[in-house]
Design an enzyme around this catalytic site. Structure first.
Site, mmCIF file in Angstrom:
data_model
loop_
_atom_site.group_PDB
_atom_site.id
_atom_site.type_symbol
_atom_site.label_atom_id
_atom_site.label_comp_id
_atom_site.label_asym_id
_atom_site.label_seq_id
_atom_site.Cartn_x
_atom_site.Cartn_y
_atom_site.Cartn_z
ATOM 1 N N ASP A 27 60.985 35.327 47.615
ATOM 2 C CA ASP A 27 61.366 33.966 47.247
ATOM 3 C C ASP A 27 62.785 33.902 46.708
ATOM 4 O OD1 ASP A 27 58.924 33.055 47.994
ATOM 5 O OD2 ASP A 27 58.279 32.366 46.021
ATOM 6 N N HIS A 47 63.199 25.494 38.799
ATOM 7 C CA HIS A 47 62.172 26.507 38.525
ATOM 8 C C HIS A 47 62.679 27.670 37.666
ATOM 9 C CE1 HIS A 47 59.365 24.576 41.154
ATOM 10 N NE2 HIS A 47 60.049 24.816 42.255
ATOM 11 N N GLY A 66 61.058 30.564 42.497
ATOM 12 C CA GLY A 66 61.058 29.488 43.483
ATOM 13 C C GLY A 66 62.412 29.121 44.035
ATOM 14 N N ASP A 119 60.831 16.013 43.152
ATOM 15 C CA ASP A 119 60.618 17.128 44.069
ATOM 16 C C ASP A 119 59.121 17.256 44.342
ATOM 17 O OD1 ASP A 119 60.309 20.130 44.752
ATOM 18 O OD2 ASP A 119 62.484 19.954 44.577
ATOM 19 N N HIS A 179 57.536 19.916 44.321
ATOM 20 C CA HIS A 179 57.054 20.982 43.441
ATOM 21 C C HIS A 179 57.256 20.599 41.980
ATOM 22 C CE1 HIS A 179 58.024 23.039 47.278
ATOM 23 N NE2 HIS A 179 56.921 23.722 47.012
ATOM 24 N N ASP A 215 62.214 17.686 49.332
ATOM 25 C CA ASP A 215 61.048 18.249 50.015
ATOM 26 C C ASP A 215 59.821 17.360 49.859
ATOM 27 O OD1 ASP A 215 60.876 18.768 47.327
ATOM 28 O OD2 ASP A 215 60.688 20.938 47.506
ATOM 29 N N TYR A 219 63.911 21.317 52.690
ATOM 30 C CA TYR A 219 64.013 22.466 53.580
ATOM 31 C C TYR A 219 64.079 22.081 55.047
ATOM 32 C CZ TYR A 219 62.970 24.184 49.042
ATOM 33 O OH TYR A 219 63.024 24.394 47.689
#
Length: 482
Positions: free
Chosen positions: A129, A171, A179, A206, A208, A300, A339
């Site tokens: 990652d 992150h 991340g 986001d 996430h 994302d 992404y």
């Protein structure tokens, strides 16, 4: 707010009805400056060529596409443009530990295979990652420097809105990469804002969970973190951010109730997301009364993202930015995840137009003059129908979203609108602040127990609950495999 009104706010084909002067500017390839406020743009082209690896989803090249769209539309004329400088090691040390930064400076790609460095590679969470690539430390310093300088422009009243699309890497922890994130530019920027502003509100859209920022300010009432994200503890990175994770559980901890999490399921659509965003953020601003806002615009959460699982269109994502702008507070806007580069750049270019009040001026058809225009085919639209191109089932029922909203409103009842803080206190060591706070709580409990014993009451007040330690994530392999 009526659903029809919300839909109107993110109409995917913005009207081109503008006054004559602005129309002439558009014809000349120039967007007029917004009236009554200043917008600053912070970027350094040296960020763009960095490469995580051919198979890695993170592509800094998405910043090149974003910049080319902004230039082709003439939006750069409406902003103050700043060539972002690299953050110094001393500035990064406002949050990150010295041993982590020292390793970040010295490590090179070949070190991944050296047994003598294996302990540090594992401890600092480098791997699939978070790979080690050429120029890694420079990359970190550049994107962090953009966010730090943007925050300073807001503090110095040199801008009312500051943009750094290369930032937003939410992150990263104090001594750990996570991340795709190595340095947490958001935490560093918020620390700058806290030098002037008593309360800062952090908003994260986001897909996430914004775990790194939430953890950093876990024990502080000077920052309210609000994250909208997909939540699945076992199967989606980082496995944190459930609805009932609201801050430290002990009421004596000032950070109690100051983490607002809005966990969502796959396939949420435009109407549902925007309506929930309006309701939650409107209530948070009304209750908390922040003096400044930091908005992380991870793309994302768009439909068709390589790692995402929502059904949002560019216009709905931008509607969240437009709503935050209406509060007319000092606003720092940063990037984040995303992404599928062509869609990331579409979203961030559209949101730039919103921030400079030019969303009704720019043509929905991407200009012929834009570099790399072939990447936006076949329709060359700024607003492709992402929700239809890969439509996922919306697993967010109205009842579930109503429950989330009601729970958040109940949580905010416990949030003081004017936290009692010493304006001179800037927490330079956030983990140290957390430890100091916990020590103070333990001392207070011991004192109360001693007083109760002296009065013959006996008994025990019990031990304070420990917050769930999410520092290491959920044990999953991260965004690359989510």
């Amino acid at each position: 707010m009526p659903r029809s009104a919300i839909v109107q706010e993110y109409n995917p084909t913005p009207t081109l009805t503008v006054d004559r002067k602005t129309a002439e500017h558009q014809h000349e390839g120039i967007i007029a400056r917004p009236s009554g406020y200043r917008v600053s743009w912070h970027a350094n082209p040296a960020v763009e060529p960095h490469h995580f690896g051919q198979s890695h989803p993170m592509k800094p090249w998405r910043l090149t596409l974003t910049k080319q769209l902004v230039l082709a539309y003439g939006m750069h004329h409406a902003m103050d443009l700043y060539h972002a400088r690299a953050a110094t090691t001393e500035e990064l040390a406002d949050f990150h530990t010295s041993d982590y930064l020292d390793f970040l400076q010295r490590v090179v790609p070949g070190d991944m295979e050296k047994p003598e460095l294996g302990e540090k590679v594992a401890r600092f969470n480098f791997g699939d990652d978070c790979p080690i690539f050429d120029g890694l430390y420079q990359y970190c310093c550049l994107y962090a420097g953009g966010s730090i300088d943007a925050a300073r422009k807001l503090c110095n009243n040199q801008a009312d809105i500051a943009i750094n699309w290369s930032g937003g890497l939410h992150h990263a922890k104090k001594a750990e990469a996570s991340g795709f994130c190595y340095v947490n530019d958001i935490v560093l920027a918020i620390l700058q804002l806290l030098r002037l502003h008593p309360r800062v509100m952090y908003i994260d859209i986001d897909v996430h969970h914004g775990d790194g920022v939430e953890q950093a300010f876990w024990s502080s009432d000077r920052v309210l973190t609000v994250s909208f994200h997909k939540y699945d503890k076992e199967n989606f990175f980082p496995g944190t951010g459930p609805l009932d994770s609201t801050g430290p559980t002990h009421p004596l901890n000032p950070g109690a109730h100051h983490a607002v999490n809005v966990p969502l399921h796959d396939g949420i659509d435009d109407d549902s997301y925007v309506q929930l965003f309006h309701e939650v953020i409107g209530t948070c601003v009304e209750v908390y009364r922040p003096a400044a806002i930091v908005l992380q615009c991870g793309a994302d959460s768009l439909g068709c993202d390589r790692l995402g699982c929502f059904n949002l269109n560019v216009s709905a994502h931008g509607a969240c930015v437009a709503f935050v702008k209406t509060f007319k507070l000092p606003l720092l806007v940063v990037g984040g995840g995303g992404y599928t580069p062509r869609n990331v750049s579409r979203a961030w270019a559209h949101e730039t137009s919103i921030l400079i009040d030019a969303q009704d001026v720019i043509d929905p058809v991407i200009p012929q003059s834009v570099a790399f225009r072939n990447h936006f085919g076949p329709d060359f639209s700024l607003f492709p129908p992402l929700s239809e191109m890969r439509k996922l089932e919306n697993k967010n029922s109205r009842a579930y979203l109503a429950h989330v909203l009601q729970t958040v409103r109940e949580q905010l009842r416990y949030v003081q609108s004017a936290p009692s803080v010493q304006m001179s206190m800037i927490p330079p060591d956030l983990l140290g602040l957390r430890e100091d706070t916990e020590d103070e709580i333990k001392e207070e409990i011991a004192r109360l127990e001693e007083e109760r014993d002296d009065q013959g009451g006996g008994g025990s007040m019990g031990k304070s609950s420990r917050r769930r330690d999410a520092e290491k994530g959920s044990g999953q392999r991260g965004e690359l495999y989510s």
